[in-house]
Motif scaffolding. Structure first.
Motif, PDB file in Angstrom:
ATOM      1  N   UNK A  52       0.871  -1.117   0.039  1.00 48.20           N
ATOM      2  CA  UNK A  52      -0.014  -0.080   0.026  1.00 48.20           C
ATOM      3  C   UNK A  52       0.912   1.255   0.071  1.00 48.20           C
ATOM      4  N   UNK A  53       2.177   1.144   0.473  1.00 45.21           N
ATOM      5  CA  UNK A  53       2.818   2.254   0.601  1.00 45.21           C
ATOM      6  C   UNK A  53       3.159   2.955  -0.768  1.00 45.21           C
ATOM      7  N   UNK A  54       2.944   2.208  -2.091  1.00 40.38           N
ATOM      8  CA  UNK A  54       3.156   2.458  -3.249  1.00 40.38           C
ATOM      9  C   UNK A  54       2.056   3.381  -3.703  1.00 40.38           C
ATOM     10  N   UNK A  55       0.746   3.301  -3.209  1.00 41.22           N
ATOM     11  CA  UNK A  55      -0.347   4.166  -3.534  1.00 41.22           C
ATOM     12  C   UNK A  55      -0.223   5.210  -3.878  1.00 41.22           C
ATOM     13  N   UNK A  56      -0.598   5.761  -4.889  1.00 43.62           N
ATOM     14  CA  UNK A  56      -0.813   7.318  -5.222  1.00 43.62           C
ATOM     15  C   UNK A  56      -2.111   7.657  -5.508  1.00 43.62           C
ATOM     16  N   UNK A  57      -2.446   8.896  -5.461  1.00 47.29           N
ATOM     17  CA  UNK A  57      -4.024   9.414  -5.649  1.00 47.29           C
ATOM     18  C   UNK A  57      -4.290   9.428  -6.985  1.00 47.29           C
ATOM     19  N   UNK A  78      -9.472  -0.650   2.436  1.00 44.73           N
ATOM     20  CA  UNK A  78     -10.346   0.317   1.949  1.00 44.73           C
ATOM     21  C   UNK A  78     -10.068   1.507   2.764  1.00 44.73           C
ATOM     22  N   UNK A  79      -9.891   1.425   4.049  1.00 41.73           N
ATOM     23  CA  UNK A  79      -9.514   2.860   4.800  1.00 41.73           C
ATOM     24  C   UNK A  79      -8.097   3.080   4.350  1.00 41.73           C
ATOM     25  N   UNK A  80      -7.360   2.317   4.170  1.00 42.35           N
ATOM     26  CA  UNK A  80      -5.855   2.891   3.941  1.00 42.35           C
ATOM     27  C   UNK A  80      -5.898   3.589   2.475  1.00 42.35           C
ATOM     28  N   UNK A  81      -6.538   2.969   1.517  1.00 45.55           N
ATOM     29  CA  UNK A  81      -6.813   3.759   0.182  1.00 45.55           C
ATOM     30  C   UNK A  81      -7.475   5.056   0.563  1.00 45.55           C
TER      31      UNK A  81
END
Length: 159
Positions: A52-57, A78-81
């Motif tokens: 998840x640390x690689x997620x971007x908007x 879902x909360x993390x995103x």
């Protein structure tokens, strides 16, 4: 239509648990194959362990979360995103009260045994992948074999 809203994202994340881990893996593979877009499928635990640390908007998360033992970990995903600002498209039961409020979009699933749910959940994902490919100007059936370099690469494969 989803392909217009999400067809040009930077990265596509497909996340599921239990039997829908395979659904997420298959959707990630097909997104890359058919749309030529960077994508991956994850088990919800694997995603929460650090991916998840690689997620971007600019990404989008497709969360496959019918009721079952992995549902609570899907809630966490879902909360993390949502906190990062990445839109979530959630495949959840029609009466879902935990993930649906965190999602930008929901795909309502009828009540079904979790073991059978991949039969239902893969269909809307495949439709999205097809329409995203068309939106991106890609023929989803060619796997880039119309490009000489990719055609040569494919002929070097033995599948």
């Amino acid at each position: 239509m989803w392909s217009a809203r999400y067809g040009d994202r930077r990265y596509y994340w497909f996340i599921g648990g239990g039997p829908n881990t395979a659904t997420a893996l298959e959707a990630g593979l097909k997104m890359s194959e058919a749309s030529h877009a960077p994508a991956a499928g994850f088990n919800c635990e694997q995603f929460l362990h650090g991916a998840w640390a690689a997620l971007e908007r600019e990404d989008v998360v497709f969360l496959i979360a019918p009721p079952g033992p992995s549902y609570e970990r899907c809630v966490a995903a879902a909360r993390v995103a949502k906190e990062v600002g990445t839109p979530v498209v959630a495949l959840v039961r029609e009466d879902d009260r935990e993930i649906a409020p965190l999602a930008a979009e929901t795909i309502a699933l009828p009540e079904i045994d979790e073991l059978l749910s991949p039969i239902l959940t893969i269909v809307p994902l495949q439709l999205f992948i097809y329409h995203a490919a068309v939106h991106r100007g890609v023929n989803p059936d060619l796997t880039r074999s119309d490009d000489p370099a990719y055609g040569r690469a494919r002929s070097a494969l033995s599948l």
